[in-house]
Write an enzyme that holds these catalytic residues in place. Structure first.
Site, PDB file in Angstrom:
ATOM      1  N   LYS A  84      48.407  34.894  46.066  1.00 59.29           N
ATOM      2  CA  LYS A  84      48.152  35.916  45.053  1.00 59.29           C
ATOM      3  C   LYS A  84      49.145  37.063  45.244  1.00 59.29           C
ATOM      4  CE  LYS A  84      43.888  37.475  42.861  1.00 59.29           C
ATOM      5  NZ  LYS A  84      42.483  37.885  43.102  1.00 59.29           N
TER       6      LYS A  84
HETATM    7  O1  G3P Z   1      39.773  39.638  42.333  1.00 60.94           O
HETATM    8  C1  G3P Z   1      40.406  40.012  41.158  1.00 60.94           C
HETATM    9  C2  G3P Z   1      39.487  40.691  40.188  1.00 60.94           C
HETATM   10  O2  G3P Z   1      38.560  39.750  39.680  1.00 60.94           O
HETATM   11  C3  G3P Z   1      38.726  41.844  40.801  1.00 60.94           C
HETATM   12  O3  G3P Z   1      38.259  42.625  39.767  1.00 60.94           O
HETATM   13  O4  G3P Z   1      37.464  44.789  38.891  1.00 60.94           O
HETATM   14  O5  G3P Z   1      35.854  43.232  40.037  1.00 60.94           O
HETATM   15  O6  G3P Z   1      37.573  44.437  41.392  1.00 60.94           O
HETATM   16  P1  G3P Z   1      37.236  43.820  40.047  1.00 60.94           P
END
Ligand code: G3P
Length: 223
Positions: A84
């Site tokens: 990633k």
């Molecule tokens: O891991 C990538 C993404 O899905 C994280 O999003 O906004 O839940 O931190 P968030």
């Protein structure tokens, strides 16, 4: 659509893998830190629970040479791993390098179709369009997803559009409508996808009616 779990928690992966519909797992530095365990051990344990599944593990450096060294280390852990990489200039160059070597990549923190274009041109395997964080500031996160799907298809890129930063089941519905290839989500959201009150009441009625008619299914005992 492929379904990925966005987590660093082994127990959540174990449960979701038990449903038979899990295609992969995405982690990020925050999720790994929250797990309270080591990075490599967590990623490898997740891979053990999901043979053949795509497991995204993120570099944390932001300068190309160090990012490359981190990516090479992470990719060496297991063939299931997808490296990633953040949507920054050195990250796009890193994706190009890794793609040329046949190493799968997931470009993260993508918010616009123009960023997605750069990721696709570099050869990203997955493009992680974040939606929830845009919605969190009163924006329309899903708009860029629809544009990215259209862009990838229009120009014939091999990249798959991965909807990330999912907050609730409606994001999954909207991702389906947008034609996204993958949605990654927290365990709580994936668990909610099964739920509908009419399913529950309908099933109870089926069971009650069958039983009240004095019927049964005499399943042969397994020898
Ligand atoms: O891991 C990538 C993404 O899905 C994280 O999003 O906004 O839940 O931190 P968030």
């Amino acid at each position: 659509m492929k379904l990925f779990l966005d987590t660093g928690e082994i127990r959540e992966v174990e449960k979701a893998a038990g449903w038979g519909i899990l295609d992969g797992v995405t982690t990020n530095p925050t999720l790994i830190a929250k797990s309270g365990r080591g990075f490599q051990e967590t990623v490898l344990d997740i891979g053990e629970l999901l043979p053949g599944g795509a497991i995204s593990a993120e570099v944390v450096a932001t300068e190309y040479d160090t990012m490359l060294a981190e990516a090479e280390e992470i990719a060496s852990w297991h063939e299931q791993i997808v490296v990633k990489v953040p949507m920054i200039r050195d990250g796009v160059l890193l994706v190009k390098t890794l793609s040329d070597r046949g190493i799968r990549t997931n470009v993260t923190l993508v918010f616009t179709v123009s960023q997605a274009l750069l990721a696709a041109k570099a050869g990203a395997t997955f493009i992680s369009n974040f939606v929830g964080r845009v919605d969190d500031i009163s924006g329309d996160g899903m708009a860029a997803v629809a544009e990215t799907v259209e862009m990838v298809e229009k120009y014939g890129f091999d990249s798959e559009v991965l909807v990330a930063s999912v907050r609730h089941p409606q994001h999954v519905v909207d991702a389906i409508r947008a034609g996204a290839h993958i949605a990654t989500m927290p365990f709580e959201v994936m668990d909610k996808l099964f739920n509908h009150p009419l399913t529950d009441s309908g099933l109870q009625r089926f069971i009650d009616d069958f039983r009240e008619a004095g019927l049964e299914i005499r399943a042969k005992a397994k020898v």
